[in-house]
Scaffold this motif. Structure first.
Motif, mmCIF file in Angstrom:
data_model
loop_
_atom_site.group_PDB
_atom_site.id
_atom_site.type_symbol
_atom_site.label_atom_id
_atom_site.label_comp_id
_atom_site.label_asym_id
_atom_site.label_seq_id
_atom_site.Cartn_x
_atom_site.Cartn_y
_atom_site.Cartn_z
ATOM 1 N N ILE A 1 0.831 -1.208 0.000
ATOM 2 C CA ILE A 1 0.000 0.000 0.000
ATOM 3 C C ILE A 1 0.865 1.257 0.000
ATOM 4 N N LYS A 2 1.848 1.293 0.896
ATOM 5 C CA LYS A 2 2.685 2.496 1.007
ATOM 6 C C LYS A 2 3.507 2.735 -0.253
ATOM 7 N N LEU A 3 4.061 1.681 -0.827
ATOM 8 C CA LEU A 3 4.842 1.832 -2.055
ATOM 9 C C LEU A 3 3.961 2.311 -3.204
ATOM 10 N N CYS A 4 2.736 1.814 -3.274
ATOM 11 C CA CYS A 4 1.823 2.261 -4.324
ATOM 12 C C CYS A 4 1.493 3.746 -4.162
ATOM 13 N N LEU A 5 1.250 4.166 -2.925
ATOM 14 C CA LEU A 5 0.948 5.581 -2.694
ATOM 15 C C LEU A 5 2.155 6.461 -3.005
ATOM 16 N N LEU A 6 3.344 6.001 -2.635
ATOM 17 C CA LEU A 6 4.562 6.763 -2.959
ATOM 18 C C LEU A 6 4.768 6.848 -4.470
ATOM 19 N N TYR A 7 4.499 5.744 -5.164
ATOM 20 C CA TYR A 7 4.595 5.722 -6.626
ATOM 21 C C TYR A 7 3.692 6.806 -7.215
ATOM 22 N N PHE A 8 2.453 6.838 -6.744
ATOM 23 C CA PHE A 8 1.489 7.827 -7.224
ATOM 24 C C PHE A 8 1.963 9.243 -6.908
ATOM 25 N N GLU A 9 2.324 9.485 -5.651
ATOM 26 C CA GLU A 9 2.684 10.832 -5.209
ATOM 27 C C GLU A 9 3.904 11.378 -5.948
ATOM 28 N N LYS A 10 4.936 10.576 -6.103
ATOM 29 C CA LYS A 10 6.179 11.052 -6.724
ATOM 30 C C LYS A 10 6.000 11.317 -8.215
ATOM 31 N N LEU A 11 5.200 10.500 -8.879
ATOM 32 C CA LEU A 11 4.972 10.741 -10.300
ATOM 33 C C LEU A 11 4.134 11.999 -10.511
ATOM 34 N N ILE A 12 3.169 12.255 -9.628
ATOM 35 C CA ILE A 12 2.367 13.477 -9.731
ATOM 36 C C ILE A 12 3.267 14.693 -9.498
ATOM 37 N N GLU A 13 4.155 14.581 -8.497
ATOM 38 C CA GLU A 13 5.100 15.672 -8.227
ATOM 39 C C GLU A 13 5.973 15.968 -9.439
ATOM 40 N N ASN A 14 6.209 14.954 -10.256
ATOM 41 C CA ASN A 14 7.070 15.116 -11.426
ATOM 42 C C ASN A 14 6.272 15.334 -12.710
ATOM 43 N N GLY A 15 5.034 15.811 -12.556
ATOM 44 C CA GLY A 15 4.268 16.291 -13.689
ATOM 45 C C GLY A 15 3.463 15.269 -14.452
ATOM 46 N N CYS A 16 3.310 14.068 -13.939
ATOM 47 C CA CYS A 16 2.523 13.049 -14.630
ATOM 48 C C CYS A 16 1.035 13.208 -14.316
ATOM 49 N N ASP A 17 0.204 12.803 -15.271
ATOM 50 C CA ASP A 17 -1.240 12.935 -15.120
ATOM 51 C C ASP A 17 -1.773 11.910 -14.121
ATOM 52 N N PRO A 18 -2.577 12.347 -13.124
ATOM 53 C CA PRO A 18 -3.070 11.418 -12.097
ATOM 54 C C PRO A 18 -3.863 10.234 -12.663
ATOM 55 N N GLN A 19 -4.666 10.470 -13.699
ATOM 56 C CA GLN A 19 -5.459 9.380 -14.244
ATOM 57 C C GLN A 19 -4.589 8.349 -14.957
ATOM 58 N N ILE A 20 -3.565 8.824 -15.651
ATOM 59 C CA ILE A 20 -2.663 7.892 -16.326
ATOM 60 C C ILE A 20 -1.865 7.092 -15.305
ATOM 61 N N VAL A 21 -1.426 7.757 -14.237
ATOM 62 C CA VAL A 21 -0.661 7.062 -13.194
ATOM 63 C C VAL A 21 -1.534 6.016 -12.510
ATOM 64 N N THR A 22 -2.793 6.378 -12.213
ATOM 65 C CA THR A 22 -3.711 5.436 -11.572
ATOM 66 C C THR A 22 -3.945 4.215 -12.455
ATOM 67 N N THR A 23 -4.120 4.451 -13.749
ATOM 68 C CA THR A 23 -4.328 3.339 -14.681
ATOM 69 C C THR A 23 -3.092 2.456 -14.745
ATOM 70 N N GLU A 24 -1.924 3.064 -14.806
ATOM 71 C CA GLU A 24 -0.681 2.291 -14.856
ATOM 72 C C GLU A 24 -0.458 1.522 -13.556
ATOM 73 N N LEU A 25 -0.859 2.135 -12.440
ATOM 74 C CA LEU A 25 -0.612 1.532 -11.137
ATOM 75 C C LEU A 25 -1.402 0.243 -10.956
ATOM 76 N N TYR A 26 -2.714 0.254 -11.258
ATOM 77 C CA TYR A 26 -3.492 -0.973 -11.034
ATOM 78 C C TYR A 26 -4.715 -1.152 -11.923
ATOM 79 N N LEU A 27 -5.284 -0.061 -12.481
ATOM 80 C CA LEU A 27 -6.500 -0.228 -13.254
ATOM 81 C C LEU A 27 -6.269 -0.964 -14.569
#
Length: 336
Positions: free
Chosen positions: A202-228
């Motif tokens: 859980i924590k690694l997934c949240l860190l993955y999401f947070e750091k990519l958003i901080e680096n300008g990635c789109d939240p929906q694309i990151v969410t899809t890549e993460l697990y959807l």
């Protein structure tokens, strides 16, 4: 090595003439009761007056008070949540137990931590599926099985373990394999997964999401890549078919190198120290005492943790992709 029992190791006749009671018709209760019935037995259902009672009636069972099932059954499957078992046991089951009766648990928790202490002469067995209730039922109907852990206590002459194996057979577990274990081992393995493995993921997934958003990635694309996308599920399937490390060969060599070379970075010494602390809290009973106090206090910390989780930006991104999530869920046989 653990001893593994399969169908040809089980004598189902030991259940002949015994009245099987199933206490609780939730996820595991429903699945196991239906499988037992389809195996040729007639389980008696005990449940409170709630939606699970209605579901049992729709499934063709008569539903009785828990105390009546405890009084009339001599093999009692206790399939209600761990946190309510002690009170239900003390008030509605314990007064009706007689020597030779058998209590069957799907978790080692309350026996290991001694919040339930069956009297002398009562068999204490465990049949613990390593599978969610829905899959316990679906795999059985498909002619397949699932792993489970079996154990027996209060059993100096070995007369109760054959009952555990027969119950494992009736629910479909010995088609795959029933692993001889103990209440302590089941509890430790289960809680360690819940307090080390899954929280880490859980924590690694949240860190993955947070750091990519901080680096300008789109939240929906990151969410899809993460697990959807479902890749998590496909990798887990590949582990089953190709092995834990064998599935890496299905990835690009760039991916293989990145995963293998970075693994140690994700497990610094301070993490390893925390892992040892988690094991100690489980084995010493510290976590059990903390969870018991949390329940007694009305679960304030649990409510706070849930609120924090639902306020995370990942939850917002998921909500924006709700239609996509439903499409993916249907493709994996899920429902809303």
């Amino acid at each position: 090595m653990a001893k593994i029992y399969r169908d040809n190791d089980v004598d189902m006749k030991v259940l002949n003439g015994r009245k099987i009671g199933v206490i609780g018709y939730g996820n595991q209760g429903r699945a196991q009761a239906l499988n037992i019935r389809d195996s040729g037995f007639s389980p008696m259902i005990g449940n409170g007056d709630d939606r699970y009672r209605d579901l049992a009636v729709r499934d063709g069972f008569e539903v009785h008070a828990i105390s009546r099932v405890a009084a009339e059954s001599d093999v009692i499957l206790l399939l209600i949540p761990d946190e309510v078992q002690p009170e239900v046991y003390d008030e509605q089951i314990r007064p009706h137990l007689n020597p030779g009766d058998i209590l069957c648990f799907a978790s080692g928790y309350n026996v290991y931590y001694k919040t339930i202490r069956p009297p002398a002469g009562v068999g204490v067995i465990m049949v613990a599926p390593r599978m969610i209730g829905e899959s316990v039922r679906n795999l059985y109907r498909d002619g397949l099985g699932f792993p489970c852990l079996v154990a027996s206590e209060n059993d100096d002459d070995g007369r109760f373990m054959p009952i555990a194996l027969a119950i494992a057979g009736a629910v479909g577990a010995t088609r795959f394999g029933a692993f001889e274990s103990s209440f302590r081992e089941e509890t430790t393995i289960d809680l360690f997964a819940e307090q080390m493995l899954w929280p880490g993921i859980i924590k690694l997934c949240l860190l993955y999401f947070e750091k990519l958003i901080e680096n300008g990635c789109d939240p929906q694309i990151v969410t899809t890549e993460l697990y959807l996308s479902g890749e998590f599920v496909e990798i887990a399937r590949a582990m089953i078919t190709h092995g834990f490390f064998g599935q890496l060969k299905l990835h690009s060599q760039t991916s293989q190198f990145g995963q293998l070379s970075s693994a140690d970075k994700m497990a610094p010494p301070e993490l390893l120290t925390r892992v040892d602390e988690v094991v100690d809290e489980i084995c010493s009973g510290k976590f059990h005492r903390k969870w018991a106090k949390e329940q007694k206090d009305g679960k304030p910390n649990m409510k706070k943790l849930w609120q924090e989780a639902l306020n995370h930006p990942l939850a917002e991104a998921e909500a924006e992709l709700e239609n996509l999530r439903k499409i993916v869920a249907r493709s994996y046989g899920g429902s809303d």
